[in-house]
Scaffold this active site. Structure first.
Site, PDB file in Angstrom:
ATOM      1  N   ARG A  83       0.838  -1.203   0.000  1.00  0.00           N
ATOM      2  CA  ARG A  83       0.000   0.000   0.000  1.00  0.00           C
ATOM      3  C   ARG A  83       0.875   1.256   0.000  1.00  0.00           C
ATOM      4  O   ARG A  83       0.563   2.234  -0.690  1.00  0.00           O
ATOM      5  CB  ARG A  83      -0.957  -0.006   1.199  1.00  0.00           C
ATOM      6  N   CYS A 117      -1.211   5.671   9.165  1.00  0.00           N
ATOM      7  CA  CYS A 117      -1.526   4.396   8.513  1.00  0.00           C
ATOM      8  C   CYS A 117      -2.621   4.681   7.499  1.00  0.00           C
ATOM      9  O   CYS A 117      -2.574   5.685   6.811  1.00  0.00           O
ATOM     10  CB  CYS A 117      -1.918   3.334   9.544  1.00  0.00           C
TER      11      CYS A 117
END
Length: 303
Positions: A183, A241
């Protein structure tokens, strides 16, 4: 209070009758609701905490998928969990404490310091063959009062300028991305509108905080891990995150290593919803590979 408590120490507290509020925070990104798993088996006395409704507020997409809850709402929820002023709280989940760390951070931010994570979570408790209960726990209402702002945070405006908020940070700092490496690199993005990472951030997946048994690595090993990223106790460091959930886990790991770190609450979900903010893809220049393969249940908690 120390960040972590092991299963044996928790069992000893319970056997001694020491007042301990146990909170079960089972949650996975896009997965089934954790309450069903909780009712099938939890640590005796543990109260289920709903991350989506109790550990997150509601806002616009520009604030991220899991904005911080308002202090009044968090106080109301914490009283419903049975927390009184002066209690000791132990939080856990079944995925390496990736979700439980959100509760740990929020209580600390609210001024409640007597909170720890059960190292290894429910798995460590089961491995030690301690008792398991089923059904729901309904504790007496507590009286705790929570505030906010006791833990450092940064906002998108701070992150975009390289952590140079002169009120809190020096002119240069370190920004860690706690999501899975794919990611960060922009190879996949299952939740947010743009793939990639905040320019200048370093990839530091939460997976590398844990051993194979879901326990945190020893402090010395975490110190080495973060030092390889240039992070030391004197560093100005912040963490994000996907939406501010697993970043709290990274902050807990940094604290075990003796390093104070700030949270970017909106995280990449907020950042990527601002088209004017730049997004980078690929590995950071000269970056070391710190990714680690995870069991499926742990890898899904990448909020």
């Amino acid at each position: 209070m120390k960040t972590l408590i092991d299963a044996a120490a928790l069992w000893e507290r319970m056997q001694a009758g020491a007042r301990t509020v146990l909170l079960d925070v089972r949650w996975t990104l896009g997965g089934p609701h954790g309450h069903e798993s909780y009712t099938r088996g939890h640590i005796p006395g543990a109260v289920f905490v709903d991350l989506e409704t109790e550990l997150a507020g509601h806002g616009t997409a520009q604030q991220g998928r899991h904005p911080l809850p308002e202090p009044a709402a968090l106080t109301e929820a914490a009283r419903g969990w049975g927390i009184n002023t002066g209690d000791t709280v132990v939080a856990y989940d079944d995925g390496g404490n990736m979700a439980a760390a959100r509760l740990w951070w929020l209580l600390r931010d609210g001024g409640f310091d007597r909170v720890a994570l059960l190292d290894g979570g429910l798995g460590a408790w089961r491995a030690a063959d301690y008792p398991i209960a089923d059904g729901d726990e309904r504790p007496p209402r507590g009286d705790v009062q929570l505030a906010s702002g006791r833990m450092p945070t940064v906002g998108a405006d701070t992150a975009v300028t390289g952590l140079d908020d002169v009120r809190r940070w020096p002119s240069s700092g370190i920004l860690l991305d706690a999501r899975a490496g794919e990611r960060y690199r922009g190879e996949t993005e299952p939740m947010d509108p743009r793939a990639g990472h905040v320019p200048g951030a370093l990839s530091a997946p939460t997976s590398a905080n844990l051993a194979a048994d879901n326990r945190f690595l020893p402090a010395a090993e975490l110190t080495v891990r973060f030092a390889a990223l240039g992070v030391t106790p004197s560093s100005a460091v912040a963490v994000y995150c996907g939406s501010g959930i697993t970043a709290a886990h990274e902050i807990a790991a940094l604290e075990v290593a003796g390093i104070r770190a700030a949270l970017f609450p909106g995280s990449f979900s907020a950042w990527s919803n601002h088209p004017e903010l730049p997004v980078a893809t690929g590995p950071a220049a000269g970056a070391q590979v710190v990714d680690r393969q995870l069991p499926e249940s742990r890898d899904k908690v990448n909020g």
